[in-house]
Write an enzyme that holds these catalytic residues in place. Structure first.
Site, PDB file in Angstrom:
ATOM      1  N   HIS A  55     -13.290  30.638  71.324  1.00 22.45           N
ATOM      2  CA  HIS A  55     -11.975  31.284  71.345  1.00 22.45           C
ATOM      3  C   HIS A  55     -10.902  30.308  71.855  1.00 22.45           C
ATOM      4  O   HIS A  55      -9.888  30.069  71.193  1.00 22.45           O
ATOM      5  CB  HIS A  55     -12.037  32.526  72.237  1.00 22.45           C
ATOM      6  N   GLU A  56     -11.165  29.737  73.016  1.00 25.05           N
ATOM      7  CA  GLU A  56     -10.156  28.857  73.609  1.00 25.05           C
ATOM      8  C   GLU A  56     -10.014  27.564  72.795  1.00 25.05           C
ATOM      9  O   GLU A  56      -8.935  26.976  72.746  1.00 25.05           O
ATOM     10  CB  GLU A  56     -10.496  28.554  75.074  1.00 25.05           C
ATOM     11  N   HIS A 102      -7.435  28.270  70.229  1.00 23.45           N
ATOM     12  CA  HIS A 102      -6.087  28.128  70.799  1.00 23.45           C
ATOM     13  C   HIS A 102      -5.714  26.645  70.921  1.00 23.45           C
ATOM     14  O   HIS A 102      -4.608  26.233  70.600  1.00 23.45           O
ATOM     15  CB  HIS A 102      -6.040  28.747  72.200  1.00 23.45           C
ATOM     16  N   GLU A 155      -2.994  33.970  68.904  1.00 22.02           N
ATOM     17  CA  GLU A 155      -4.253  34.721  68.978  1.00 22.02           C
ATOM     18  C   GLU A 155      -4.981  34.691  67.628  1.00 22.02           C
ATOM     19  O   GLU A 155      -6.207  34.742  67.580  1.00 22.02           O
ATOM     20  CB  GLU A 155      -3.960  36.156  69.443  1.00 22.02           C
TER      21      GLU A 155
HETATM   22 CO    CO Z   1      -6.693  34.369  73.281  1.00 21.48          CO
END
Ligand code: CO
Length: 490
Positions: free
Chosen positions: A258-259, A262, A288
């Protein structure tokens, strides 16, 4: 280049760099800083934020913004972004801005204790203050920016986003998901939890291995640990974190993916517009979408799980049944806690919060009503009732920390990610095979071309239209969850 515009670029460059310095200090505060230094760090951050605010408010930026004449489309877009930042910051009286920051800090600190003690009544006075001040802020922004009260808050996190558009997509999901979730749960395979210890050093090594496959540049970024995973730092020095539990490898892995999503957005932003507003990421829903694209669209796909399976054997020396692995990663479950929710139930957690915060800001409900309204939405959407407010309206930091208007961006991001994946599959027909082989860099390169390199040149809606040929359409998400989660498709 006219001199007004040039002066603006210089001023905003300084403001951007001050923000970057705060970001590194903030990363440190959440990772390595000794606890005793927090007051000292608070002072440093407050000063940086004060200087940056003064630069924006007290200089001649206002009149420069009026007079500047940009010479090309990028400068024009940069000016639009500068005006956005300027008007959101300067439309508030300084006294109100300070009061809100203080009230939010106080409320957030007390919230930690009240959440642990399931004491909603205890936090009421502080939360009321935060909500009252936020309503006051929304009132002012609303009249100065010509937006509805709630939209003026939404616009801070997702520039250009309006609740009328949010409503359109959320109402589709609100109708579709409750029945769909029951269907999925009735048809999914029995769940056998994976009971296994995964040494943390090996978890780190495998996490970094996947980051490498995604193209994370360890020469310009780091992976560390924190209580709550986040992506911080700057585009040329991006700092991501995850958290580890010996008995649960998958939460650290998915957090890392997830990160990393980003971080790839940040590091692939247009280099020639570094330190300028237009060179920054386009709002929270697009951000996101990038994390969820990597975590959910890629990370939870059958192909990626197939690729992961032998890696687990290779790194940890343990054999997990492939069906068990998939059933664990793709399990759909009605639960109380948003951050633990799977991607199918997650949007309902968000829509609930969106409905409540909008009603709060519009004065339709009172802060005292939160537990009751919360529980009635949980019944309506998921047919479950929290046993305590800790499992209900006390669970998230956002409202208590003064972030009202943020929640919709999570689900708008998930929908955006699904729409981007559908387009990618059209334009790169062998994408599934690529994922199955762990060949992820071409996928990220496609995304850089579609999203990252544009910075804030387009507003989120136009950026997606430019990338996929269509404005945000929830049908892609619906097709995605039908494909992945209905047993007949497995
Ligand atoms: Co996030």
């Amino acid at each position: 280049m006219n001199s007004e515009y040039k002066k603006l670029e210089e001023q905003f460059r300084d403001i951007n760099l001050l923000g970057q310095a705060s970001a590194i200090l903030g990363w440190d505060a959440n990772t390595y800083m000794p606890e005793g230094a927090s007051e000292n760090r608070g002072e440093q951050l407050a000063l940086l934020s004060k200087i940056s605010h003064q630069k924006l408010v007290q200089s001649d930026i206002g009149s420069l913004l009026e007079r500047a004449t940009p010479e090309n489309d990028w400068q024009k877009a940069n000016l639009r972004c500068m005006k956005h930042q300027y008007s959101h910051t300067t439309c508030l009286p300084e006294k109100l801005a300070t009061e809100l920051t203080l009230a939010s800090n106080t409320c957030e600190v007390k919230w930690r204790k009240c959440r642990a003690e399931n004491d909603f009544k205890g936090i009421l006075p502080e939360l009321k203050k935060v909500v009252d001040l936020t309503m006051e802020m929304a009132e002012i922004k609303s009249s100065k920016l010509g937006l509805s009260k709630y939209d003026s808050l939404l616009d801070m996190y997702d520039p250009g986003r309006r609740s009328a558009d949010v409503e359109k997509v959320f109402s589709v999901l609100e109708n579709f998901l409750p029945t769909f979730i029951n269907e999925v749960i009735a048809s999914q395979p029995t769940h056998h939890p994976i009971e296994q210890n995964f040494p943390i050093d090996t978890q780190k090594a495998l996490g970094k291995h996947f980051m490498g496959l995604l193209g994370f540049d360890f020469n310009k970024g780091r992976l560390d640990e924190s209580t709550h995973p986040f992506c911080g730092g700057t585009p040329d020095d991006v700092r991501i974190t995850t958290r580890y539990r010996e008995d649960d490898f998958f939460s650290s892995l998915l957090g890392t993916l997830h990160e990393t999503g980003h971080s790839l957005y940040e590091s692939n932003l247009p280099k020639s517009w570094r330190y300028q507003c237009v060179g920054e990421a386009m709002g929270m829903s697009t951000h996101e979408s990038q994390s969820l694209f990597v975590e959910k669209q890629i990370g939870l796909s059958n192909e990626f799980i197939g690729f992961l399976h032998p890696k687990i054997k290779e790194f940890f020396g343990v054999e997990i049944n492939p069906q068990t692995l998939r059933a664990n990663l793709q399990q759909v479950k009605k639960s109380f806690i948003r951050v633990d929710a799977d991607e199918v139930t997650y949007p309902l957690h968000v829509i609930l919060r969106y409905r409540i915060e909008k009603a709060l800001i519009e004065g339709e409900i009172q802060v005292e009503d939160l537990p009751e309204v919360w529980n009635s939405y949980m019944q309506k959407y998921l047919q479950i009732t929290p046993n305590s407010d800790t499992e209900g309206c006390l669970q998230d930091i956002h409202w208590y920390g003064g972030m009202i208007g943020y929640f919709p961006t999570y689900t708008l991001g998930a929908l955006t990610a699904a729409q981007l994946m559908a387009k990618l599959k059209q334009e790169m027909p062998d994408v599934s095979q690529k994922i199955a082989r762990g060949e992820l860099k071409p996928i990220i390169a496609w995304m850089t071309n579609k999203i990252h390199k544009h910075g804030s040149f387009f507003l989120a809606d136009d950026l997606l239209k430019n990338a996929t040929g269509e404005f945000l359409n929830p049908q892609y998400f619906i097709d995605h969850v039908k494909n992945r989660y209905l047993a007949k498709n497995k």
